[in-house]
Scaffold this motif. Sequence first.
Motif, PDB file in Angstrom:
ATOM      1  N   TRP A 137       0.850  -1.185   0.000  1.00  0.00           N
ATOM      2  CA  TRP A 137       0.000   0.000   0.000  1.00  0.00           C
ATOM      3  C   TRP A 137       0.887   1.237   0.000  1.00  0.00           C
ATOM      4  O   TRP A 137       1.894   1.277   0.720  1.00  0.00           O
ATOM      5  CB  TRP A 137      -0.915   0.040   1.217  1.00  0.00           C
ATOM      6  N   VAL A 180      -2.772  -4.187   7.519  1.00  0.00           N
ATOM      7  CA  VAL A 180      -2.891  -4.754   6.187  1.00  0.00           C
ATOM      8  C   VAL A 180      -3.256  -6.235   6.296  1.00  0.00           C
ATOM      9  O   VAL A 180      -2.836  -6.922   7.235  1.00  0.00           O
ATOM     10  CB  VAL A 180      -1.581  -4.567   5.387  1.00  0.00           C
ATOM     11  N   LEU A 219      -6.779  -2.763   3.641  1.00  0.00           N
ATOM     12  CA  LEU A 219      -6.080  -1.891   4.576  1.00  0.00           C
ATOM     13  C   LEU A 219      -7.108  -1.328   5.545  1.00  0.00           C
ATOM     14  O   LEU A 219      -7.951  -0.517   5.153  1.00  0.00           O
ATOM     15  CB  LEU A 219      -5.352  -0.764   3.854  1.00  0.00           C
ATOM     16  N   CYS A 251      -2.905   0.558  -4.007  1.00  0.00           N
ATOM     17  CA  CYS A 251      -2.289  -0.739  -3.796  1.00  0.00           C
ATOM     18  C   CYS A 251      -1.369  -1.014  -4.978  1.00  0.00           C
ATOM     19  O   CYS A 251      -1.580  -0.493  -6.082  1.00  0.00           O
ATOM     20  CB  CYS A 251      -3.330  -1.843  -3.657  1.00  0.00           C
ATOM     21  N   SER A 258       3.980  -8.665   8.000  1.00  0.00           N
ATOM     22  CA  SER A 258       3.712  -7.364   7.385  1.00  0.00           C
ATOM     23  C   SER A 258       4.585  -6.306   8.051  1.00  0.00           C
ATOM     24  O   SER A 258       5.080  -6.499   9.164  1.00  0.00           O
ATOM     25  CB  SER A 258       2.235  -7.003   7.510  1.00  0.00           C
TER      26      SER A 258
END
Length: 115
Positions: free
Chosen positions: A36, A70, A81, A96, A58
């Motif tokens: 993102w 996320v 998100l 994205c 993540s």
Amino acid sequence: QVQLVESGGGLVQPGGSLRLSCKTSGFIFSAYVMYWFRQRPGKGLEWLSTIVTAGDSSWYADSVEGRFTVSRDNRRSTLYLQMDNLGPEDTAIYYCAKDDRAASRGSGTQVTVSS
């Protein structure tokens, strides 16, 4: 044809939450680390988060750590998100991407945080 389509943006008050979605097609979603990014008014592209293929690891930019989460659904080829405790500084277009330079990204979804 690779497609990434973000949705879920909108106008929200400070302290509020939004959940963005990124529906993908044209590539094997489950094989890609996903990202993102956002672009604030008058600013460059800012990396926000990375999630590995299995979704079990993540990473986040300091600016959103602890507020954004996320996730991904590999069966639906969709990236998410979750954004909580939003502030005016989070106003931006959110993208994205399937690469870490955001060369292959969607058209974005606008998030505006304002009272």
